[in-house]
Design a protein around this motif. Structure first.
Motif, mmCIF file in Angstrom:
data_model
loop_
_atom_site.group_PDB
_atom_site.id
_atom_site.type_symbol
_atom_site.label_atom_id
_atom_site.label_comp_id
_atom_site.label_asym_id
_atom_site.label_seq_id
_atom_site.Cartn_x
_atom_site.Cartn_y
_atom_site.Cartn_z
ATOM 1 N N ASN A 36 0.833 -1.201 0.000
ATOM 2 C CA ASN A 36 0.000 0.000 0.000
ATOM 3 C C ASN A 36 0.873 1.259 0.000
ATOM 4 O O ASN A 36 2.076 1.203 0.258
ATOM 5 N N LEU A 37 0.245 2.369 -0.310
ATOM 6 C CA LEU A 37 0.966 3.637 -0.456
ATOM 7 C C LEU A 37 1.723 4.011 0.812
ATOM 8 O O LEU A 37 2.876 4.453 0.744
ATOM 9 N N TRP A 38 1.123 3.830 1.977
ATOM 10 C CA TRP A 38 1.789 4.206 3.222
ATOM 11 C C TRP A 38 3.082 3.410 3.423
ATOM 12 O O TRP A 38 4.105 3.957 3.803
ATOM 13 N N ARG A 39 3.020 2.105 3.154
ATOM 14 C CA ARG A 39 4.225 1.272 3.302
ATOM 15 C C ARG A 39 5.289 1.672 2.297
ATOM 16 O O ARG A 39 6.478 1.613 2.587
ATOM 17 N N LYS A 40 4.865 2.084 1.105
ATOM 18 C CA LYS A 40 5.839 2.560 0.116
ATOM 19 C C LYS A 40 6.512 3.837 0.604
ATOM 20 O O LYS A 40 7.732 3.974 0.531
ATOM 21 N N LEU A 41 5.712 4.767 1.091
ATOM 22 C CA LEU A 41 6.261 6.050 1.530
ATOM 23 C C LEU A 41 7.142 5.935 2.762
ATOM 24 O O LEU A 41 8.003 6.780 2.979
ATOM 25 N N THR A 42 6.931 4.901 3.559
ATOM 26 C CA THR A 42 7.737 4.725 4.774
ATOM 27 C C THR A 42 8.793 3.634 4.612
ATOM 28 O O THR A 42 9.396 3.209 5.601
ATOM 29 N N SER A 43 9.037 3.216 3.390
ATOM 30 C CA SER A 43 10.063 2.217 3.114
ATOM 31 C C SER A 43 11.430 2.727 3.568
ATOM 32 O O SER A 43 11.809 3.867 3.259
ATOM 33 N N PRO A 44 12.192 1.910 4.282
ATOM 34 C CA PRO A 44 13.531 2.345 4.713
ATOM 35 C C PRO A 44 14.429 2.725 3.528
ATOM 36 O O PRO A 44 15.216 3.670 3.632
ATOM 37 N N TRP A 45 14.297 2.012 2.416
ATOM 38 C CA TRP A 45 15.118 2.334 1.251
ATOM 39 C C TRP A 45 14.718 3.673 0.654
ATOM 40 O O TRP A 45 15.582 4.451 0.242
ATOM 41 N N LEU A 46 13.424 3.947 0.612
ATOM 42 C CA LEU A 46 12.986 5.242 0.097
ATOM 43 C C LEU A 46 13.429 6.356 1.038
ATOM 44 O O LEU A 46 13.889 7.409 0.586
ATOM 45 N N MET A 47 13.321 6.122 2.335
ATOM 46 C CA MET A 47 13.775 7.118 3.318
ATOM 47 C C MET A 47 15.272 7.396 3.168
ATOM 48 O O MET A 47 15.698 8.549 3.223
ATOM 49 N N LEU A 48 16.062 6.328 2.984
ATOM 50 C CA LEU A 48 17.497 6.501 2.773
ATOM 51 C C LEU A 48 17.746 7.320 1.506
ATOM 52 O O LEU A 48 18.594 8.219 1.502
#
Length: 114
Positions: free
Chosen positions: A33-45
């Motif tokens: 889901n979108l929330w899990r995508k936006l809070t992905s550790p790789w995306l955050m990095l």
């Protein structure tokens, strides 16, 4: 010292791009889901790396003319090509490597200008 800053900016930018690629590869084939995508550790990095690179880039621009500094960011092509080949097992043909070599030659020429 300025060239070191450009190098760090380039590495942070490259890390940001690679982290984004890892994030989307992990989403592939999995319903996320979108929330899990936006809070992905790789995306955050990726976002943190790009943000830190942006802040350091401002320091670079205080010390170098943009016409010299910006082409040096072409180092990103080198980092991303190496990462694509090594980490993601993407095929990189000879013409691409020649292009990377030409970019590196251009960077050396620019870095010795002054």
């Amino acid at each position: 010292m300025t060239f070191v800053l450009v190098l760090v900016v380039s590495l942070l930018s490259g890390l940001g791009q690679v982290a984004q690629k890892v994030a989307v590869e992990r989403w592939r084939g999995h319903p996320v889901n979108l929330w899990r995508k936006l809070t992905s550790p790789w995306l955050m990095l990726g976002l943190a790396s790009l943000g830190a690179g942006l802040l350091l880039w401002l320091l670079v621009l205080q010390q170098l003319e943009v016409g010299i500094a910006y082409p040096m960011l072409s180092l990103n092509f080198v980092w991303i090509t190496l990462a694509a080949h090594r980490l993601f097992r993407e095929h990189v043909d000879g013409r691409h490597w020649v292009g990377v070599a030409l970019i590196m030659t251009g960077i050396v020429l620019l870095s010795t200008q002054r």
